[in-house]
Write a protein that holds these residues in place. Structure first.
Motif, short mmCIF file in Angstrom:
data_model
loop_
_atom_site.label_atom_id
_atom_site.label_comp_id
_atom_site.label_asym_id
_atom_site.label_seq_id
_atom_site.Cartn_x
_atom_site.Cartn_y
_atom_site.Cartn_z
N ASN A 98 10.12 10.96 18.61
CA ASN A 98 11.32 11.37 19.32
C ASN A 98 11.83 10.16 20.12
N GLY A 99 12.76 9.41 19.55
CA GLY A 99 13.33 8.26 20.23
C GLY A 99 12.30 7.23 20.61
N ASP A 100 12.20 6.90 21.90
CA ASP A 100 11.24 5.91 22.36
C ASP A 100 9.92 6.55 22.80
N GLY A 101 9.69 7.75 22.30
CA GLY A 101 8.44 8.45 22.58
C GLY A 101 7.87 9.10 21.34
N PHE A 102 6.66 9.58 21.47
CA PHE A 102 6.01 10.28 20.36
C PHE A 102 4.87 11.14 20.90
N ALA A 103 4.45 12.06 20.08
CA ALA A 103 3.32 12.94 20.42
C ALA A 103 2.26 12.85 19.33
N VAL A 104 1.02 13.09 19.74
CA VAL A 104 -0.11 13.12 18.82
C VAL A 104 -0.95 14.33 19.19
N ARG A 105 -1.41 15.04 18.18
CA ARG A 105 -2.31 16.17 18.41
C ARG A 105 -3.74 15.72 18.13
N PHE A 106 -4.60 15.96 19.10
CA PHE A 106 -6.02 15.62 18.97
C PHE A 106 -6.85 16.91 18.99
N LYS A 107 -7.87 16.95 18.16
CA LYS A 107 -8.82 18.06 18.16
C LYS A 107 -10.22 17.47 18.24
N TYR A 108 -11.00 17.99 19.20
CA TYR A 108 -12.36 17.50 19.41
C TYR A 108 -13.34 18.66 19.43
N ASP A 109 -14.47 18.46 18.79
CA ASP A 109 -15.61 19.36 18.91
C ASP A 109 -16.66 18.55 19.65
N VAL A 110 -16.95 18.93 20.89
CA VAL A 110 -17.81 18.13 21.74
C VAL A 110 -18.82 18.98 22.50
N THR A 111 -19.86 18.33 22.96
CA THR A 111 -20.82 18.93 23.88
C THR A 111 -20.79 18.13 25.17
N PHE A 112 -20.60 18.83 26.29
CA PHE A 112 -20.66 18.19 27.60
C PHE A 112 -22.13 17.94 27.89
N LYS A 113 -22.53 16.70 28.01
CA LYS A 113 -23.94 16.31 28.11
C LYS A 113 -24.64 16.92 29.31
N GLN A 114 -23.97 17.00 30.46
CA GLN A 114 -24.62 17.50 31.68
C GLN A 114 -25.02 18.96 31.57
N TRP A 147 -15.75 7.00 30.78
CA TRP A 147 -16.44 8.12 31.42
C TRP A 147 -16.50 9.30 30.47
N TRP A 148 -15.37 9.60 29.82
CA TRP A 148 -15.32 10.74 28.91
C TRP A 148 -16.32 10.56 27.77
N MET A 149 -16.33 9.38 27.17
CA MET A 149 -17.24 9.14 26.04
C MET A 149 -18.71 9.17 26.48
N ASN A 150 -18.99 8.67 27.68
CA ASN A 150 -20.37 8.66 28.18
C ASN A 150 -20.87 10.05 28.55
N ASN A 151 -19.97 10.98 28.80
CA ASN A 151 -20.35 12.32 29.24
C ASN A 151 -20.20 13.40 28.18
N HIS A 152 -19.79 13.03 26.98
CA HIS A 152 -19.60 13.99 25.89
C HIS A 152 -20.23 13.47 24.61
N GLU A 153 -20.88 14.36 23.91
CA GLU A 153 -21.32 14.06 22.55
C GLU A 153 -20.23 14.57 21.62
N VAL A 154 -19.63 13.69 20.86
CA VAL A 154 -18.53 14.06 19.98
C VAL A 154 -19.09 14.39 18.60
#
Length: 118
Positions: free
Chosen positions: A73-89, A55-62
């Motif tokens: 951190n142990g049995d977990g981890f974090a990732v930082r994401f940065k997106y420049d997008v246009t909401f199609k609607q 849904w996200w990919m169909n509704n946004h131009e990336v």
């Protein structure tokens, strides 16, 4: 795979614009995904998480996407994401900066939670 190997592979796949492959490869069938906002902030199960991503990919131009990390951190981890997008609607363009926190159990990602600003 170890948590570190899963984390590094997930980031590598996301950097290669293969987040769908990352989900299918590393997510548990029973994954829980929690967004910071929205009508239904919690998605339960791999099929629901994949549908949310579609849904996200169909509704946004990336225009651009970046994945930084992983931050371990142990049995977990974090990732930082940065997106420049246009909401199609609406045609509104915006930059999204988010941190995803993942929990791993028995070699699969079982929980993800997103924190973001827009």
């Amino acid at each position: 795979m170890t948590t570190k190997e899963i984390a590094e592979d997930l980031v590598s796949l996301c950097q290669a614009d293969k987040s769908d492959e990352a989900m299918r490869k590393h997510y548990s069938a029973e994954i829980v995904s929690v967004e910071a906002m929205g009508d239904q902030p919690e998605s339960l199960g791999l099929a629901a998480v994949i549908a949310k991503g579609e849904w996200w990919m169909n509704n946004h131009e990336v225009h651009s996407a970046q994945a930084e990390g992983p931050y371990m951190n142990g049995d977990g981890f974090a990732v930082r994401f940065k997106y420049d997008v246009t909401f199609k609607q609406s045609g509104k363009r915006f930059v999204m900066d988010e941190v995803a926190v993942y929990q791993v159990a028995e070699g699969k990602i079982v929980h993800e939670r997103f924190y973001y600003t827009m």
